[in-house]
Scaffold this active site. Structure first.
Site, mmCIF file in Angstrom:
data_model
loop_
_atom_site.group_PDB
_atom_site.id
_atom_site.type_symbol
_atom_site.label_atom_id
_atom_site.label_comp_id
_atom_site.label_asym_id
_atom_site.label_seq_id
_atom_site.Cartn_x
_atom_site.Cartn_y
_atom_site.Cartn_z
ATOM 1 N N ASP A 91 -32.166 -7.510 0.363
ATOM 2 C CA ASP A 91 -30.996 -6.723 -0.049
ATOM 3 C C ASP A 91 -30.914 -5.424 0.759
ATOM 4 O O ASP A 91 -29.830 -4.981 1.122
ATOM 5 C CB ASP A 91 -31.051 -6.381 -1.549
ATOM 6 C CG ASP A 91 -30.446 -7.465 -2.446
ATOM 7 O OD1 ASP A 91 -30.520 -8.653 -2.068
ATOM 8 O OD2 ASP A 91 -29.897 -7.125 -3.514
ATOM 9 N N ASP A 93 -43.629 -0.408 1.390
ATOM 10 C CA ASP A 93 -42.842 0.800 1.117
ATOM 11 C C ASP A 93 -42.290 1.379 2.421
ATOM 12 O O ASP A 93 -41.110 1.719 2.532
ATOM 13 C CB ASP A 93 -43.641 1.835 0.310
ATOM 14 C CG ASP A 93 -45.089 1.988 0.751
ATOM 15 O OD1 ASP A 93 -45.525 1.275 1.675
ATOM 16 O OD2 ASP A 93 -45.791 2.843 0.172
ATOM 17 N N LYS A 133 -48.715 -5.214 0.773
ATOM 18 C CA LYS A 133 -49.152 -3.979 0.104
ATOM 19 C C LYS A 133 -50.677 -4.047 0.037
ATOM 20 O O LYS A 133 -51.290 -4.009 -1.041
ATOM 21 C CB LYS A 133 -48.499 -3.896 -1.287
ATOM 22 C CG LYS A 133 -48.742 -2.595 -2.031
ATOM 23 C CD LYS A 133 -47.933 -1.424 -1.500
ATOM 24 C CE LYS A 133 -48.287 -0.142 -2.231
ATOM 25 N NZ LYS A 133 -47.722 1.061 -1.582
ATOM 26 N N ASP A 167 -37.460 -10.542 -1.641
ATOM 27 C CA ASP A 167 -36.234 -10.399 -2.432
ATOM 28 C C ASP A 167 -35.658 -9.007 -2.236
ATOM 29 O O ASP A 167 -34.472 -8.833 -1.934
ATOM 30 C CB ASP A 167 -36.547 -10.648 -3.909
ATOM 31 C CG ASP A 167 -35.342 -10.395 -4.802
ATOM 32 O OD1 ASP A 167 -34.241 -10.869 -4.446
ATOM 33 O OD2 ASP A 167 -35.489 -9.720 -5.837
ATOM 34 N N TYR A 222 -42.998 -14.768 -9.143
ATOM 35 C CA TYR A 222 -41.949 -15.620 -9.713
ATOM 36 C C TYR A 222 -42.513 -16.874 -10.366
ATOM 37 O O TYR A 222 -41.841 -17.500 -11.183
ATOM 38 C CB TYR A 222 -40.965 -16.065 -8.621
ATOM 39 C CG TYR A 222 -39.989 -15.013 -8.172
ATOM 40 C CD1 TYR A 222 -40.424 -13.830 -7.596
ATOM 41 C CD2 TYR A 222 -38.625 -15.216 -8.300
ATOM 42 C CE1 TYR A 222 -39.518 -12.877 -7.169
ATOM 43 C CE2 TYR A 222 -37.710 -14.269 -7.877
ATOM 44 C CZ TYR A 222 -38.171 -13.105 -7.307
ATOM 45 O OH TYR A 222 -37.269 -12.166 -6.888
HETATM 46 C C1 IPM Z 1 -32.089 -13.923 -4.821
HETATM 47 C C2 IPM Z 1 -31.955 -13.587 -6.293
HETATM 48 C C3 IPM Z 1 -32.934 -14.422 -7.099
HETATM 49 C C4 IPM Z 1 -34.333 -14.025 -6.641
HETATM 50 C C5 IPM Z 1 -32.827 -14.308 -8.623
HETATM 51 C C6 IPM Z 1 -31.424 -14.515 -9.102
HETATM 52 C C7 IPM Z 1 -33.755 -15.264 -9.292
HETATM 53 O O1 IPM Z 1 -32.101 -12.227 -6.511
HETATM 54 O O2 IPM Z 1 -31.916 -15.090 -4.453
HETATM 55 O O3 IPM Z 1 -32.335 -13.003 -4.038
HETATM 56 O O4 IPM Z 1 -34.876 -13.014 -7.135
HETATM 57 O O5 IPM Z 1 -34.890 -14.726 -5.801
HETATM 58 MN MN MN Z 2 -32.243 -11.049 -4.676
#
Ligand code: IPM
Ligand code: MN
Ligand code: NAD
Length: 327
Positions: free
Chosen positions: A225, A197, A165, A221, A119
């Site tokens: 999710d 993975d 990784k 990140d 990032y």
């Molecule tokens: C998160 C989001 C952000 C990230 C994006 C929107 C920059 O996906 O906070 O998880 O990748 O960190």
């Molecule tokens: Mn995210």
């Protein structure tokens, strides 16, 4: 007096921030919330997703409450809402992103490095048409997030899974070396290493095995999710981004959800649980944080929104949270 800079941003960001501010206003503590332009809306109004005035206000606040950044109309544009979020994280040096996931026997905490790696590395396009992103980490950057992970594990079940990784990436081999080198300082914490993975699969099949997952920016990140998916979805996942000092940033894990924005149906749980994290980490109000988390759990079972199998609107869900009352 708790001074909070609120950056609702885009899409469902303002809808879930409204819910968060209603709850903050109902708490038996002195809270001042000031709203500032951020994200796509700020690009429209100021040409910048993080205007100087907004950044200055964040710096002097006790905490930053954030909704979401991102609008489809800016996909591929030179100036994008998400750049404002990444810049804000870097400016405030909130290197430790705590993303808890709870539910059905699952109680894990992802500790994601937030201001390094892909990032923040050099990136761009070359004359030959190719594109590049670079991932770099210094030992110091790895050490400070790893120490956070070990220390947080001590407040939980004292078990750290460091995810990397290392079979492919040099940054991951450095990550593993630095993390392993710290075990002497945390002999009471069990450490294991796992390839990313496999970690993704384990989070789907057996998330209850994890206590603290310590990992770098990009992996964190994606895995956060996945973890949210194992615990009711993105609508319920919260986060706290912390540096060495205030202000931290408190924001749901989800994005601007353009597919449901403006309908009043967004689940405010991620935002409200982020307020609970704010109460814990920015205000030391652990009892109020517990009360809020319990009220949100109640609303999830009695007044669920559409994403978690119910029909309640954002406002109805928040009404239920508020009806519990805070002491
Ligand atoms: C998160 C989001 C952000 C990230 C994006 C929107 C920059 O996906 O906070 O998880 O990748 O960190
Ligand atoms: Mn995210
Ligand atoms: P998203 O999290 O916005 O949405 C993914 C899916 O989850 C959608 O179907 C959405 O409707 C659902 N969802 C998310 N939050 C919900 C909630 N509170 N209640 C009910 N359903 C919810 O991810 P995306 O679609 O990949 O990204 C959309 C935009 O958001 C992009 O511009 C992206 O860059 C941005 N984004 C921002 C942040 C942030 O500001 N922290 C985080 C992730 C994505």
């Amino acid at each position: 007096m708790l001074n909070i800079a609120s950056l609702p941003g885009d899409g469902i960001g303002p809808e879930v921030c409204d819910a968060a501010v209603r709850v903050l206003d109902a708490l038996p503590i002195d809270v001042v919330v000031e709203e500032h332009p951020f994200g796509g809306r700020a690009i429209h109004e100021h040409g910048d997703p993080l205007p100087a005035e907004t950044l200055a206000a964040c710096r002097t606040a006790d905490a930053v409450l954030l909704g979401a950044a991102g609008l489809p109309e800016f996909d591929g544009a030179p100036v994008r809402p998400e750049q404002g979020l990444i810049r804000l994280r870097g400016e405030l040096d909130v290197y430790a992103n705590l993303r808890p996931a709870r539910g059905d026997g699952i109680d894990l905490l992802i500790v994601r490095e937030l201001v390094g790696g892909l990032y923040f590395g050099a990136s761009g396009r070359r004359a030959d048409g190719s594109a590049y992103d670079t991932c770099e980490y210094t030992p110091a950057e790895i050490e400070r997030i790893a120490r956070r992970g070990f220390e947080l594990a001590r407040t939980r079940r004292s078990f750290v899974t460091s995810v990397d990784k290392a079979n492919v990436l040099e940054t991951s081999r450095l990550w593993r070396e630095v993390v392993s080198g710290l075990t002497g300082d945390y002999p009471d914490v069990r450490l294991e290493h796992m390839l990313v993975d496999n970690a993704g699969m384990q989070l789907v099949l057996d998330p209850a095995q994890f206590d603290v997952i310590l990992t770098e920016n990009t992996f964190g990140d994606i895995l956060s999710d996945v973890a949210a998916g194992s615990c009711g979805g993105l609508g319920v996942a919260a986060s706290a981004s912390l540096g060495e000092r205030a202000p931290g940033i408190f924001e749901p894990v989800h994005g601007s959800a353009p597919d449901i924005a403006g309908q009043g149906t967004a689940n405010p749980t991620g935002a409200l649980r982020s307020v609970a994290l704010l109460l814990r980490y920015a205000a030391g109000e652990h009892d109020l944080a517990d009360q809020l988390e319990q009220a949100v759990d109640t609303a999830l079972s009695t007044t669920p929104t559409r994403d978690v199998g119910g029909t309640a609107t954002t406002v109805e869900f928040t009404d239920t949270v508020l009806s519990v009352g805070f002491r």
